[in-house]
Design a protein around this motif. Structure first.
Motif, short mmCIF file in Angstrom:
data_model
loop_
_atom_site.label_atom_id
_atom_site.label_comp_id
_atom_site.label_asym_id
_atom_site.label_seq_id
_atom_site.Cartn_x
_atom_site.Cartn_y
_atom_site.Cartn_z
N ARG A 45 15.21 -4.04 13.35
CA ARG A 45 14.18 -5.03 13.01
C ARG A 45 12.99 -5.00 13.97
N ASP A 46 13.25 -4.74 15.24
CA ASP A 46 12.16 -4.79 16.23
C ASP A 46 11.22 -3.59 16.13
N GLY A 47 11.71 -2.46 15.63
CA GLY A 47 10.87 -1.27 15.62
C GLY A 47 10.50 -0.73 14.26
N TYR A 48 10.97 -1.39 13.19
CA TYR A 48 10.81 -0.80 11.86
C TYR A 48 9.35 -0.71 11.43
N ARG A 49 8.51 -1.64 11.83
CA ARG A 49 7.11 -1.60 11.38
C ARG A 49 6.40 -0.35 11.90
N GLU A 50 6.81 0.11 13.06
CA GLU A 50 6.17 1.28 13.65
C GLU A 50 6.58 2.57 12.95
N LEU A 51 7.83 2.64 12.49
CA LEU A 51 8.35 3.91 11.99
C LEU A 51 8.60 3.96 10.48
N SER A 52 8.69 2.81 9.83
CA SER A 52 8.98 2.82 8.39
C SER A 52 7.84 3.46 7.60
N ARG A 53 8.22 4.24 6.57
CA ARG A 53 7.24 4.88 5.69
C ARG A 53 7.07 4.11 4.38
N ASP A 54 7.75 2.97 4.27
CA ASP A 54 7.63 2.17 3.05
C ASP A 54 6.20 1.72 2.74
N PRO A 55 5.42 1.27 3.74
CA PRO A 55 4.09 0.73 3.42
C PRO A 55 3.18 1.67 2.65
N GLU A 56 3.22 2.97 2.98
CA GLU A 56 2.34 3.92 2.29
C GLU A 56 2.91 4.38 0.94
N ARG A 57 4.10 3.92 0.62
CA ARG A 57 4.76 4.34 -0.62
C ARG A 57 4.73 3.27 -1.70
N SER A 58 4.00 2.19 -1.47
CA SER A 58 3.97 1.09 -2.44
C SER A 58 3.39 1.56 -3.78
N PRO A 59 3.74 0.87 -4.88
CA PRO A 59 3.33 1.32 -6.22
C PRO A 59 1.82 1.39 -6.42
N TYR A 60 1.43 2.32 -7.27
CA TYR A 60 0.02 2.52 -7.61
C TYR A 60 -0.53 1.27 -8.29
N GLN A 61 -1.79 0.96 -7.97
CA GLN A 61 -2.42 -0.27 -8.47
C GLN A 61 -3.37 0.06 -9.63
N TRP A 62 -2.82 -0.05 -10.85
CA TRP A 62 -3.57 0.34 -12.04
C TRP A 62 -4.52 -0.74 -12.52
N ASN A 63 -4.07 -2.00 -12.45
CA ASN A 63 -4.90 -3.10 -12.95
C ASN A 63 -4.45 -4.41 -12.31
N ALA A 64 -4.97 -5.53 -12.80
CA ALA A 64 -4.65 -6.83 -12.20
C ALA A 64 -3.53 -7.55 -12.94
N ASP A 65 -2.81 -6.85 -13.82
CA ASP A 65 -1.69 -7.45 -14.54
C ASP A 65 -0.47 -7.56 -13.63
N VAL A 66 0.64 -8.00 -14.20
CA VAL A 66 1.88 -8.13 -13.45
C VAL A 66 2.23 -6.80 -12.78
N SER A 67 2.58 -6.86 -11.50
CA SER A 67 2.96 -5.67 -10.72
C SER A 67 1.89 -4.59 -10.75
N ALA A 68 0.63 -5.01 -10.83
CA ALA A 68 -0.52 -4.10 -10.80
C ALA A 68 -0.50 -3.08 -11.93
N GLY A 69 0.20 -3.39 -13.02
CA GLY A 69 0.26 -2.47 -14.15
C GLY A 69 1.19 -1.30 -13.91
N PHE A 70 1.87 -1.29 -12.76
CA PHE A 70 2.80 -0.21 -12.45
C PHE A 70 4.02 -0.28 -13.37
N THR A 71 4.43 -1.49 -13.72
CA THR A 71 5.59 -1.72 -14.57
C THR A 71 5.40 -3.03 -15.31
N VAL A 72 6.24 -3.28 -16.29
CA VAL A 72 6.12 -4.54 -17.05
C VAL A 72 6.97 -5.64 -16.43
N VAL A 73 7.76 -5.31 -15.40
CA VAL A 73 8.62 -6.31 -14.76
C VAL A 73 8.03 -6.71 -13.41
#
Length: 617
Positions: free
Chosen positions: A428-456
C-alpha cells in the motif's frame, strides 16, 4: 581600461552562452529523394492495450470485437499499423503476459474467428497488424511447465531450474541473489520437482531456458503460427532477460546510499548476469531470421520490434549488423524528459539516439506505452501537442499509445482498485510509485456511461473521472483540439520532406527548442516548442536554413495564440508557455544550406571586439 575588460568579459559570457545553444546544430541525413523506404519506416504504429480500448460484449473488459467496432477511428487519425498488446490464452496473473498457450486467443478477448475478422477489417482500411510476443517466459499453467515440473522429456529442461543451497543447519537457501523485476527474489520453489525455478517477473511467469535447442525451435514455431495467419510482425517483450549466466553468479548490489532509495529490490542491484548477455543477441538474430524467412516467400516485409530496457550501447546492439526491419525501442523521450526539462534536455534526448544509431539503421520514437505514465501526466497536459509534434515529426518510425491523440491522462487508482502485480508486490505504501494501472485506464470515447468504453458502469479498471470533458467525441466537435492537431501531424508525415528530409536540432534559448526538416526541392518545416513556464520571445534569424522574413503557421498547439495560416516575423514573435508550432516556408531551399557555425560566430564577434578596442585606443 576597466570598461574595456568588462566589455571583453561580457562578450566572452555571451559567446559561451551562444556556444551552449549552438553546439549541437548538427544535420542528420537518413534518406534522400532516391531512397526507397519500406512501409514500417514511414509508419505510425498505434499501440492498443486490448483490455482497455473498447468493450463489445458488455463485461467491462476490452476485446477484439471492440477494436473492430472502432477500426475506422484508426484510419481517421492516420494510423498505418496496429500493435496489439498480448491477446494469447492466459490465466491473467500479469494480464496476458503470462501465456498458457501461444496458439490460442484468450476467451477474455474473443476467438480466433474474432481475430481473423479484425485483421480482415484492418487490412480493408490499409492498416497492418503486429502482435505482442513474450519470449522470456510462459505461465506456470502452460503444459510445458507442468511437464517440466514432472521431469517429462523433452520438457524437463524447458525452464531454468536450480537446486537449493543447503545451509549447514539444514535449511534451504536460494540459489543466488537474483531479483525479480516485480521486486523480491526471482526464485520460487516447486514442491513437486523439489527445485527452484527462475522467474524474472511474476512468480507465475517461469523463465524459459534458451540454452535448450528444442525449446528454441518450439518458440520459433509459435512465432510461425501467427505469421502463417497473416500478421505483419511482432513486438518482442522484455528481450534483455532472455538468457542468464550459466554459472548463476550473484549480482553486485548498488552502493547502499543508492539502493536504500529503491522500493523495488530489482533496482537495488546491477544486472550483468541476467540482462543483455551475448547469447541473448544471438537469439534475437534467430528471431530476425524467421521474419526474413517469410519475406523470402512472398516479398512482404515483417517487422520485429524489440523491447529492451537497457543502456544506449546495449540497445543499439539489438539493431544487429544484418539488414532488415528491426527496431529496438527508443525510450529516450520517456526516460530523459520530464516536466522540468529545458531545451538542451530535449536536444540531448533526440541527438543521443540519432548520433548512436548504427550506420544504415532507422530511428524510432516513443512517448508512452502501457508500462509508463501517460505523456500528459509526465509532461503536463499543456505539453500534449508539443510532444506529439516531437514524436510524429522527427525522422523515423513513430509509435503512439492509445489515447495520446486526445491527450488522455493517468487515472488515479485507489489501493483497493489496484490489480497490477508490480504495484501489489510493493504494498500500500509504495504502489502509487510502481503500479502501471493508471496508464492502462479505459479509452475515453465520449461522455456517456464509462466514457463509452462499455455499456456497464463497472470496468476492469476505473475510467478517469475527467472523461466528461476529455473524450474523443467532444474533441471532434471542436475546430481546434488535440485530435485535430494529431490528424494534421499524421497527414504532414506523408510529405516528402517528413519522410526523407534532413533533421537539424536547435536550442534557441534555455526554454525554446526547435528542429527543422528539409529536403532539396521540397518544403522546409520548422517545429518550435516553448517547453518553459513563461512567455518566450523567439528569434529565428540565426538559422540560415530559414530564408524568408516571415513564416506561416502550418499547425499550432491548442494552447497557442496563433492559428493556421497566421504569418509570423521570424526575428520577433512570442510563444505562450508549453505551446508549440509547426512553421512552413513558402520558398524552396537547398539542403546544403547550413546555419552559420559556432566557430564562425566566435571568430566574427572577437574580430569585431578587437577592432572596436583598437579604435578606442
Amino acid at each position: 581600461m576597466y570598461g574595456e575588460k568588462l566589455l571583453l568579459w561580457t562578450i566572452t559570457l555571451l559567446l559561451l552562452n551562444l556556444t551552449e545553444y549552438s553546439a549541437r546544430a548538427k544535420t542528420i541525413y537518413l534518406a534522400n529523394e532516391k531512397t526507397e523506404l519500406d512501409w514500417w519506416q514511414t509508419a505510425v504504429i498505434y499501440q492498443i492495450y486490448t483490455r482497455s480500448f473498447k468493450d463489445n460484449n458488455g463485461d467491462g473488459v476490452g476485446d477484439l470485437k471492440g477494436i473492430e467496432e472502432k477500426a475506422d477511428h484508426l484510419k481517421d487519425i492516420g494510423v498505418d499499423c496496429v500493435w496489439l498488446s498480448s491477446i494469447f490464452k492466459s490465466p491473467m496473473a500479469d494480464f496476458g503476459y503470462d501465456i498458457s498457450d501461444f496458439n490460442q486467443v484468450d476467451a477474455t478477448f474473443g476467438t480466433m474467428e474474432d481475430f481473423m475478422s479484425l485483421q480482415k477489417k484492418l487490412k480493408s482500411l490499409g492498416i497492418k497488424i503486429i502482435l505482442d510476443f513474450v519470449p522470456n517466459h510462459t505461465s506456470d499453467e502452460h503444459e510445458w511447465f507442468k511437464k517440466s515440473e514432472q521431469k517429462i522429456d523433452p520438457y524437463t529442461d524447458y525452464y531454468v531450474w536450480k537446486s537449493a543451497k543447503i545451509h549447514r543447519n539444514g535449511f534451504k537457501e536460494l540459489p543466488n541473489n537474483w531479483q525479480s523485476v516485480f521486486s523480491n527474489s526471482a526464485w520460487a520453489w516447486s514442491d513437486e520437482r523439489k527445485q527452484y525455478y527462475l522467474h524474472q517477473f511474476h512468480s507465475k511467469q517461469p523463465d524459459l531456458n534458451y540454452r535448450n535447442p528444442e525449446l528454441v525451435e518450439d518458440m520459433k514455431n509459435n512465432m510461425r503460427f501467427w505469421l502463417d495467419r497473416g500478421i505483419d510482425g511482432y513486438r518482442l517483450n522484455s528481450v534483455s532477460n532472455l538468457v542468464e549466466d550459466s554459472k548463476f553468479l550473484d549480482e553486485p548490489k548498488k552502493p547502499e546510499e543508492i539502493a536504500e532509495k529503491e522500493k523495488n529490490t530489482h533496482k537495488q542491484y546491477y544486472h550483468p548476469y541476467t540482462m543483455d548477455l551475448p547469447e541473448t543477441y544471438g537469439m534475437v538474430k534467430q528471431f530476425k531470421d524467421i521474419m526474413e524467412e517469410y519475406k523470402q516467400r512472398d516479398g512482404k516485409t515483417r517487422v520485429l520490434i524489440i523491447e529492451a530496457h537497457t543502456s544506449i550501447n546495449n540497445t543499439m546492439k539489438y539493431y544487429g549488423t544484418d539488414p532488415g526491419a528491426y527496431l529496438p525501442f527508443n525510450f529516450g523521450l520517456i526516460t530523459k524528459l520530464n516536466d522540468g526539462s529545458n531545451a538542451s534536455d530535449f536536444n540531448d534526448a533526440v541527438y543521443t539516439w540519432l548520433e548512436n544509431l548504427p550506420r544504415g539503421k532507422w530511428p524510432n520514437w516513443v512517448i508512452g506505452n502501457h508500462d509508463n505514465h501517460r505523456v500528459a501526466t509526465r509532461m503536463g497536459p499543456e505539453m500534449v501537442d508539443a510532444m506529439n509534434m516531437l514524436n510524429l515529426l522527427l525522422p523515423g518510425t513513430a509509435f503512439t499509445y492509445m489515447g495520446e491523440e486526445i491527450g488522455m491522462e493517468d487515472a488515479r487508482v485507489r489501493w483497493n482498485q489496484t490489480v497490477d502485480p508490480m504495484g501489489l508486490n510493493v504494498g500500500r505504501d509504495g504502489y502509487r510509485e510502481l503500479s502501471r494501472d493508471p496508464e492502462r485506464s479505459p479509452y475515453q470515447w465520449n461522455a456517456d456511461v464509462s466514457a463509452g468504453f462499455t455499456v456497464v458502469s463497472s470496468t476492469w479498471l476505473p475510467v478517469n473521472p475527467d472523461y466528461w470533458h476529455l473524450n474523443l467525441a467532444a474533441q471532434k466537435q471542436r475546430s481546434h483540439s488535440h485530435y485535430t492537431v494529431y490528424k494534421r501531424l499524421t497527414a504532414l508525415r506523408r510529405t516528402r520532406t517528413m519522410r526523407k528530409g534532413a533533421f537539424e536540432g536547435h536550442v534557441l534559448s534555455e526554454w525554446v527548442y526547435a528542429f527543422s526538416r528539409s529536403l532539396k526541392g521540397a518544403e522546409t518545416y520548422l517545429v518550435v516548442l516553448n517547453v518553459g513556464s513563461q512567455y518566450e520571445r523567439v528569434d529565428l534569424s540565426s538559422l540560415s536554413i530559414i530564408k524568408e522574413e516571415n513564416l506561416m503557421v502550418h499547425t499550432s498547439s491548442v494552447n497557442s495564440q496563433y492559428s493556421i495560416r497566421d504569418t509570423l516575423n521570424t526575428t520577433n514573435f512570442e510563444m505562450r508557455p508549453k505551446s508549440a508550432l509547426v512553421l512552413v516556408s513558402e520558398q524552396y531551399f537547398t539542403s546544403s544550406a547550413l546555419p552559420l557555425s559556432t566557430t564562425s560566430l566566435v571568430v566574427l564577434t572577437f574580430s569585431w571586439a578587437i577592432q572596436w578596442l583598437s579604435n578606442g585606443v
